[in-house]
Design a protein around this motif. Sequence first.
Motif, PDB file in Angstrom:
ATOM      1  N   MET A   1       0.850  -1.193   0.000  1.00  0.00           N
ATOM      2  CA  MET A   1       0.000   0.000   0.000  1.00  0.00           C
ATOM      3  C   MET A   1       0.881   1.237   0.000  1.00  0.00           C
ATOM      4  O   MET A   1       1.960   1.246   0.574  1.00  0.00           O
ATOM      5  N   SER A   2       0.435   2.277  -0.692  1.00  0.00           N
ATOM      6  CA  SER A   2       1.195   3.518  -0.735  1.00  0.00           C
ATOM      7  C   SER A   2       1.229   4.178   0.638  1.00  0.00           C
ATOM      8  O   SER A   2       0.423   3.880   1.515  1.00  0.00           O
ATOM      9  N   HIS A   3       2.173   5.091   0.832  1.00  0.00           N
ATOM     10  CA  HIS A   3       2.340   5.755   2.116  1.00  0.00           C
ATOM     11  C   HIS A   3       1.297   6.856   2.315  1.00  0.00           C
ATOM     12  O   HIS A   3       0.930   7.561   1.378  1.00  0.00           O
ATOM     13  N   MET A   4       0.842   7.004   3.540  1.00  0.00           N
ATOM     14  CA  MET A   4      -0.080   8.075   3.871  1.00  0.00           C
ATOM     15  C   MET A   4       0.641   9.405   3.692  1.00  0.00           C
ATOM     16  O   MET A   4       1.794   9.564   4.079  1.00  0.00           O
ATOM     17  N   ILE A   5      -0.037  10.390   3.075  1.00  0.00           N
ATOM     18  CA  ILE A   5       0.606  11.680   2.849  1.00  0.00           C
ATOM     19  C   ILE A   5      -0.068  12.821   3.607  1.00  0.00           C
ATOM     20  O   ILE A   5       0.437  13.943   3.611  1.00  0.00           O
ATOM     21  N   TRP A   6      -1.190  12.536   4.270  1.00  0.00           N
ATOM     22  CA  TRP A   6      -1.914  13.613   4.955  1.00  0.00           C
ATOM     23  C   TRP A   6      -2.885  12.992   5.945  1.00  0.00           C
ATOM     24  O   TRP A   6      -3.430  11.916   5.697  1.00  0.00           O
ATOM     25  N   LYS A   7      -3.081  13.653   7.072  1.00  0.00           N
ATOM     26  CA  LYS A   7      -4.030  13.180   8.080  1.00  0.00           C
ATOM     27  C   LYS A   7      -4.853  14.367   8.560  1.00  0.00           C
ATOM     28  O   LYS A   7      -4.315  15.441   8.849  1.00  0.00           O
ATOM     29  N   GLY A   8      -6.168  14.178   8.612  1.00  0.00           N
ATOM     30  CA  GLY A   8      -7.039  15.254   9.067  1.00  0.00           C
ATOM     31  C   GLY A   8      -8.451  14.747   9.239  1.00  0.00           C
ATOM     32  O   GLY A   8      -8.664  13.645   9.740  1.00  0.00           O
ATOM     33  N   ALA A   9      -9.428  15.552   8.792  1.00  0.00           N
ATOM     34  CA  ALA A   9     -10.827  15.160   8.953  1.00  0.00           C
ATOM     35  C   ALA A   9     -11.673  15.781   7.869  1.00  0.00           C
ATOM     36  O   ALA A   9     -11.379  16.880   7.377  1.00  0.00           O
ATOM     37  N   ILE A  10     -12.730  15.059   7.477  1.00  0.00           N
ATOM     38  CA  ILE A  10     -13.762  15.626   6.621  1.00  0.00           C
ATOM     39  C   ILE A  10     -14.726  16.367   7.524  1.00  0.00           C
ATOM     40  O   ILE A  10     -15.193  15.828   8.525  1.00  0.00           O
ATOM     41  N   SER A  11     -15.039  17.593   7.159  1.00  0.00           N
ATOM     42  CA  SER A  11     -15.899  18.410   8.018  1.00  0.00           C
ATOM     43  C   SER A  11     -17.073  18.947   7.217  1.00  0.00           C
ATOM     44  O   SER A  11     -16.885  19.568   6.167  1.00  0.00           O
ATOM     45  N   PHE A  12     -18.291  18.651   7.705  1.00  0.00           N
ATOM     46  CA  PHE A  12     -19.474  19.279   7.124  1.00  0.00           C
ATOM     47  C   PHE A  12     -20.484  19.463   8.240  1.00  0.00           C
ATOM     48  O   PHE A  12     -20.796  18.541   8.977  1.00  0.00           O
ATOM     49  N   GLY A  13     -20.976  20.706   8.372  1.00  0.00           N
ATOM     50  CA  GLY A  13     -21.829  21.034   9.515  1.00  0.00           C
ATOM     51  C   GLY A  13     -21.043  20.823  10.789  1.00  0.00           C
ATOM     52  O   GLY A  13     -19.924  21.307  10.950  1.00  0.00           O
ATOM     53  N   LEU A  14     -21.602  20.083  11.707  1.00  0.00           N
ATOM     54  CA  LEU A  14     -20.927  19.774  12.971  1.00  0.00           C
ATOM     55  C   LEU A  14     -20.268  18.405  12.956  1.00  0.00           C
ATOM     56  O   LEU A  14     -19.744  17.952  13.966  1.00  0.00           O
ATOM     57  N   VAL A  15     -20.300  17.754  11.794  1.00  0.00           N
ATOM     58  CA  VAL A  15     -19.768  16.400  11.690  1.00  0.00           C
ATOM     59  C   VAL A  15     -18.302  16.435  11.271  1.00  0.00           C
ATOM     60  O   VAL A  15     -17.921  17.167  10.357  1.00  0.00           O
ATOM     61  N   HIS A  16     -17.482  15.641  11.975  1.00  0.00           N
ATOM     62  CA  HIS A  16     -16.067  15.495  11.624  1.00  0.00           C
ATOM     63  C   HIS A  16     -15.778  14.013  11.432  1.00  0.00           C
ATOM     64  O   HIS A  16     -16.065  13.199  12.303  1.00  0.00           O
ATOM     65  N   VAL A  17     -15.218  13.699  10.266  1.00  0.00           N
ATOM     66  CA  VAL A  17     -14.864  12.315   9.959  1.00  0.00           C
ATOM     67  C   VAL A  17     -13.346  12.222   9.906  1.00  0.00           C
ATOM     68  O   VAL A  17     -12.727  12.703   8.949  1.00  0.00           O
ATOM     69  N   PRO A  18     -12.691  11.642  10.909  1.00  0.00           N
ATOM     70  CA  PRO A  18     -11.226  11.534  10.859  1.00  0.00           C
ATOM     71  C   PRO A  18     -10.777  10.610   9.731  1.00  0.00           C
ATOM     72  O   PRO A  18     -11.278   9.498   9.598  1.00  0.00           O
ATOM     73  N   VAL A  19      -9.841  11.106   8.910  1.00  0.00           N
ATOM     74  CA  VAL A  19      -9.410  10.338   7.733  1.00  0.00           C
ATOM     75  C   VAL A  19      -7.910  10.459   7.526  1.00  0.00           C
ATOM     76  O   VAL A  19      -7.250  11.358   8.066  1.00  0.00           O
ATOM     77  N   GLN A  20      -7.397   9.536   6.725  1.00  0.00           N
ATOM     78  CA  GLN A  20      -6.019   9.560   6.259  1.00  0.00           C
ATOM     79  C   GLN A  20      -6.045   9.603   4.738  1.00  0.00           C
ATOM     80  O   GLN A  20      -6.861   8.934   4.104  1.00  0.00           O
ATOM     81  N   LEU A  21      -5.143  10.377   4.151  1.00  0.00           N
ATOM     82  CA  LEU A  21      -5.125  10.572   2.702  1.00  0.00           C
ATOM     83  C   LEU A  21      -3.995   9.768   2.062  1.00  0.00           C
ATOM     84  O   LEU A  21      -2.849   9.823   2.508  1.00  0.00           O
ATOM     85  N   TYR A  22      -4.347   9.006   1.003  1.00  0.00           N
ATOM     86  CA  TYR A  22      -3.377   8.196   0.270  1.00  0.00           C
ATOM     87  C   TYR A  22      -3.468   8.525  -1.220  1.00  0.00           C
ATOM     88  O   TYR A  22      -4.573   8.792  -1.725  1.00  0.00           O
ATOM     89  N   PRO A  23      -2.368   8.500  -1.939  1.00  0.00           N
ATOM     90  CA  PRO A  23      -2.460   8.697  -3.392  1.00  0.00           C
ATOM     91  C   PRO A  23      -3.240   7.561  -4.039  1.00  0.00           C
ATOM     92  O   PRO A  23      -3.080   6.403  -3.651  1.00  0.00           O
ATOM     93  N   ALA A  24      -4.085   7.888  -5.002  1.00  0.00           N
ATOM     94  CA  ALA A  24      -4.923   6.876  -5.649  1.00  0.00           C
ATOM     95  C   ALA A  24      -4.360   6.425  -6.988  1.00  0.00           C
ATOM     96  O   ALA A  24      -4.887   5.504  -7.596  1.00  0.00           O
ATOM     97  N   THR A  25      -3.308   7.063  -7.454  1.00  0.00           N
ATOM     98  CA  THR A  25      -2.728   6.687  -8.740  1.00  0.00           C
ATOM     99  C   THR A  25      -1.230   6.496  -8.588  1.00  0.00           C
ATOM    100  O   THR A  25      -0.628   6.906  -7.587  1.00  0.00           O
ATOM    101  N   GLN A  26      -0.634   5.858  -9.580  1.00  0.00           N
ATOM    102  CA  GLN A  26       0.816   5.720  -9.623  1.00  0.00           C
ATOM    103  C   GLN A  26       1.273   5.908 -11.061  1.00  0.00           C
ATOM    104  O   GLN A  26       0.567   5.538 -11.998  1.00  0.00           O
ATOM    105  N   SER A  27       2.428   6.518 -11.205  1.00  0.00           N
ATOM    106  CA  SER A  27       2.923   6.806 -12.537  1.00  0.00           C
ATOM    107  C   SER A  27       3.531   5.563 -13.163  1.00  0.00           C
ATOM    108  O   SER A  27       4.354   4.886 -12.547  1.00  0.00           O
ATOM    109  N   GLU A  28       3.096   5.268 -14.383  1.00  0.00           N
ATOM    110  CA  GLU A  28       3.680   4.161 -15.140  1.00  0.00           C
ATOM    111  C   GLU A  28       4.363   4.690 -16.389  1.00  0.00           C
ATOM    112  O   GLU A  28       4.583   3.972 -17.354  1.00  0.00           O
ATOM    113  N   LYS A  29       4.692   5.973 -16.366  1.00  0.00           N
ATOM    114  CA  LYS A  29       5.345   6.571 -17.524  1.00  0.00           C
ATOM    115  C   LYS A  29       6.785   6.077 -17.619  1.00  0.00           C
ATOM    116  O   LYS A  29       7.411   5.725 -16.628  1.00  0.00           O
TER     117      LYS A  29
END
Length: 326
Positions: A1-29
């Motif tokens: 699995m690729s390395h996590m590059i960011w950690k935070g939360a999704i925020s809408f209204g009063l709701v916070h969803v703690p999440v980790q961000l990972y790249p979804a693509t990889q270069s095959e060039k």
Amino acid sequence: MSHMIWKGAISFGLVHVPVQLYPATQSEKVGFNLLDKRSIDPIGYRQINKRTGKEVTRDNIVRGFEYEKDRYVVLSDEEIRSANPESTQTVDILAFVEAPEISFLYLDTPYFLAPDRKGEKVYALLREALKASGKIGVANVVLHNKQHLAALVPVGSVLALNTLRWADEVRDYNELKLPSEDPKKAGVTARELDMAKKLIDDMSDSWDPSAYHDTFRDDIMTLVDRKIRAGKTEEITDVETPRESRQSAEILDLSDLLKRSLGRGKGKAGGRSQAAQDDDEAEEPATPRRRKAGTTKRAGGASARPAAARTTASRKDAPARKRSAA
């Protein structure tokens, strides 16, 4: 699995969803290293002071905003982060919109979001609510010290975050010289439009990304493998002059072009229509002079198929080969 590059939360209204961000693509060039051809030594990347020509160490490199020609305001990473610390830790949802409303022209880079700190339930709740509504979230997020507009999209069991281009980053196509959207004013007849739609229908298929390949990369890797097996890892070999691609005949009648195209794409039953076969037969050279240019004689005296017919057959078989390879 690729390395996590960011950690935070999704925020809408009063709701916070703690999440980790990972790249979804990889270069095959295909990537190439710069080498000294005399010794095959790698040529490194040096950061040079453009005025003095001297190399600058990483410790002495800072970020500067050019407010006038050759005049800068210097900002540290800490100052940049402190400008809006809240936005650097949240995917701040601004609105929910119907997915088709966002043009593909605005799509930039996709990422995956995974739940963090026991946030699985609220993560699943947001994902399923988005699926049920058919909408996606439009959000602000700061990545790599830069603010982005982004789309929060449910994809199967994951929430994807696709950064979007800002409105002023997408050029206005009205600057281009384009034909009228009125088919009649553009010179398109109803018969031509019907044939074009039929051709699109004949070539329609379900989206399967694995059926398409970077053929340039495949050819380069085949060449690299062949040179390794031949022990020619540090030699430049002569390359045959590429054959000139076959130019199709100039067909001024759009209706004729569409008629010839129909049936050459992938039909629903995988076969070609009789009309298309009749068209091909009509394309056979009729005069001795044209036959001489279009055909060759085998040893037994039989004529080989014209190059155009062989190319047509190979094109027809191409989708089947792709699917079997996938």
